[in-house]
Design a protein around this motif. Structure first.
Motif, short mmCIF file in Angstrom:
data_model
loop_
_atom_site.label_atom_id
_atom_site.label_comp_id
_atom_site.label_asym_id
_atom_site.label_seq_id
_atom_site.Cartn_x
_atom_site.Cartn_y
_atom_site.Cartn_z
N ALA A 1 -13.62 -12.98 -5.29
CA ALA A 1 -13.10 -13.21 -6.64
C ALA A 1 -13.02 -11.90 -7.42
CB ALA A 1 -14.00 -14.20 -7.38
N TYR A 2 -14.01 -11.04 -7.25
CA TYR A 2 -13.99 -9.74 -7.93
C TYR A 2 -12.79 -8.92 -7.47
CZ TYR A 2 -14.94 -4.80 -8.62
OH TYR A 2 -14.81 -3.47 -8.92
N LEU A 3 -12.60 -8.83 -6.16
CA LEU A 3 -11.50 -8.03 -5.63
C LEU A 3 -10.14 -8.61 -6.01
CD1 LEU A 3 -13.02 -7.20 -2.16
CD2 LEU A 3 -12.45 -5.55 -3.96
N GLY A 4 -10.05 -9.93 -6.01
CA GLY A 4 -8.79 -10.57 -6.37
C GLY A 4 -8.37 -10.29 -7.80
N ALA A 5 -9.35 -9.95 -8.65
CA ALA A 5 -9.06 -9.69 -10.06
C ALA A 5 -8.72 -8.22 -10.32
CB ALA A 5 -10.27 -10.09 -10.91
N GLN A 6 -8.82 -7.37 -9.30
CA GLN A 6 -8.52 -5.95 -9.48
C GLN A 6 -7.02 -5.67 -9.28
OE1 GLN A 6 -11.26 -4.35 -10.70
NE2 GLN A 6 -11.99 -6.46 -10.41
N VAL A 7 -6.60 -4.49 -9.71
CA VAL A 7 -5.19 -4.10 -9.60
C VAL A 7 -5.03 -3.07 -8.51
CG1 VAL A 7 -3.22 -3.09 -10.80
CG2 VAL A 7 -4.81 -4.59 -12.05
N ILE A 8 -4.15 -3.34 -7.57
CA ILE A 8 -3.93 -2.40 -6.47
C ILE A 8 -3.11 -1.21 -6.93
CG2 ILE A 8 -1.81 -3.53 -5.62
CD1 ILE A 8 -2.88 -2.97 -2.76
N LYS A 9 -3.49 -0.03 -6.45
CA LYS A 9 -2.72 1.17 -6.76
C LYS A 9 -1.52 1.24 -5.83
CE LYS A 9 -6.56 3.90 -8.57
NZ LYS A 9 -7.36 5.14 -8.44
N PRO A 10 -0.37 1.65 -6.35
CA PRO A 10 0.84 1.67 -5.52
C PRO A 10 0.74 2.65 -4.36
CG PRO A 10 1.22 2.74 -7.64
CD PRO A 10 -0.12 2.10 -7.72
N GLY A 11 1.47 2.31 -3.30
CA GLY A 11 1.57 3.20 -2.15
C GLY A 11 3.00 3.72 -2.06
N THR A 12 3.29 4.48 -1.02
CA THR A 12 4.64 5.01 -0.84
C THR A 12 5.03 4.98 0.64
OG1 THR A 12 3.76 7.27 -0.67
CG2 THR A 12 4.54 6.55 -2.84
N ALA A 13 6.31 4.73 0.87
CA ALA A 13 6.84 4.87 2.22
C ALA A 13 6.99 6.35 2.50
CB ALA A 13 8.18 4.16 2.32
N LYS A 14 6.64 6.79 3.70
CA LYS A 14 6.61 8.22 4.00
C LYS A 14 7.73 8.69 4.91
CE LYS A 14 1.53 8.17 3.69
NZ LYS A 14 0.27 8.34 4.47
N ASN A 15 8.29 7.77 5.70
CA ASN A 15 9.28 8.18 6.70
C ASN A 15 10.68 7.73 6.29
OD1 ASN A 15 10.78 8.75 8.98
ND2 ASN A 15 9.16 8.11 10.40
N LYS A 16 11.45 8.65 5.74
CA LYS A 16 12.79 8.30 5.28
C LYS A 16 13.72 7.91 6.44
CE LYS A 16 14.27 13.17 5.13
NZ LYS A 16 15.15 13.11 6.32
N ASP A 17 13.37 8.33 7.65
CA ASP A 17 14.23 8.04 8.80
C ASP A 17 14.10 6.59 9.28
OD1 ASP A 17 15.13 10.68 8.87
OD2 ASP A 17 13.46 11.31 10.15
N THR A 18 13.01 5.93 8.92
CA THR A 18 12.82 4.55 9.40
C THR A 18 12.80 3.52 8.27
OG1 THR A 18 10.39 4.67 9.30
CG2 THR A 18 11.45 5.41 11.35
N ILE A 19 12.97 3.98 7.04
CA ILE A 19 12.84 3.07 5.90
C ILE A 19 13.84 1.92 5.96
CG2 ILE A 19 14.37 4.40 4.37
CD1 ILE A 19 11.12 2.66 3.29
N GLU A 20 15.06 2.19 6.40
CA GLU A 20 16.07 1.14 6.47
C GLU A 20 15.74 0.14 7.57
OE1 GLU A 20 19.17 -0.76 4.68
OE2 GLU A 20 18.21 1.12 4.06
N ALA A 21 15.28 0.65 8.70
CA ALA A 21 14.90 -0.24 9.81
C ALA A 21 13.73 -1.12 9.39
CB ALA A 21 14.53 0.58 11.04
N GLY A 22 12.75 -0.53 8.72
CA GLY A 22 11.61 -1.30 8.25
C GLY A 22 12.01 -2.35 7.24
N LYS A 23 12.91 -1.98 6.35
CA LYS A 23 13.42 -2.92 5.34
C LYS A 23 14.12 -4.10 6.00
CE LYS A 23 16.76 -3.07 1.52
NZ LYS A 23 17.70 -2.22 0.72
#
Length: 219
Positions: free
Chosen positions: A115-137
């Motif tokens: 319950a404690y963790l569910g109430a927290q806010v996750i910090k954003p991440g980033t995609a790192k590999n521009k060559d695979t971003i479309e395939a992943g999407k």
């Protein structure tokens, strides 16, 4: 005969309903609501008297892990977190530290931490590999039809928010952790989701890497 019988049946039914209501009320009283403050305390400090380590050491302040091998837990659905802790107690998930920790926790403590963790806010991440971003999407949003891989979004949502009580939040998760879990499902070392085991077995290493990188950038 009928005049005697029907009132008797009616009285019997009323008695059964009354007893059922009492039993239900008793069960309701047994339900203990999660205590977020207690969850924060054990997450932050652990319990040295029972050899329970502080969760924060591996999963970061407020559940925002900075160690890519350890998942971010902030904002994760509490029912999902509770289920995973329960699974670590048995054979379906195996991790030396998590198994030891889960076995030392009571069910109420697991609910409190979740319950404690569910109430927290996750910090954003980033995609790192521009060559695979479309395939992943494409995999995340549309799946891979020729390999019978469904779209990840169909269960985990278009933005990776998941569905409470059913499917995990994935958005902003570390790429490395996501790949490791997909590989564990494929290898059969993580056995707590039949659907994910089936899907992971149909994905190549490159496809796992691409979709994991895309997931990391979801908001």
């Amino acid at each position: 005969m009928n005049r005697v019988f029907y009132p008797a049946v009616k009285s019997f039914c009323i008695a059964v309903l009354a007893l059922s209501s009492i039993a239900y009320a008793a069960e309701e009283k047994k339900v203990i609501k999660a205590d977020v403050a207690k969850g924060e305390a054990i997450y932050t400090n652990g319990d040295p008297t029972r050899n329970i380590p502080a969760c924060v050491a591996c999963h970061g302040a407020a559940g925002n892990s900075t160690i890519v091998q350890n998942p971010k837990l902030a904002g994760q659905h509490d029912a999902y977190l509770y289920k995973q802790l329960m699974n670590f107690k048995g054979p379906d998930r195996n991790n030396a530290i998590m198994t030891m920790t889960a076995k030392a926790l009571t069910e109420d403590e697991m609910k409190n931490i979740s319950a404690y963790l569910g109430a927290q806010v996750i910090k954003p991440g980033t995609a790192k590999n521009k060559d695979t971003i479309e395939a992943g999407k494409n995999i995340y949003r549309g799946g891979i039809a020729e390999k019978n891989v469904p779209a990840c979004a169909s269960c985990h949502g278009p933005n990776g928010a998941g569905i409470p009580d059913q499917f995990a939040r994935l958005g902003a998760q570390h790429q490395e952790y996501t790949v490791a879990q997909l590989m564990s499902f494929r290898a059969g070392t993580r056995k707590n989701s039949t659907q994910m085991t089936t899907i992971a077995k149909r994905l190549s290493d490159d496809e796992m890497q691409a979709v994991a990188d895309y997931i990391a950038g979801l908001k």
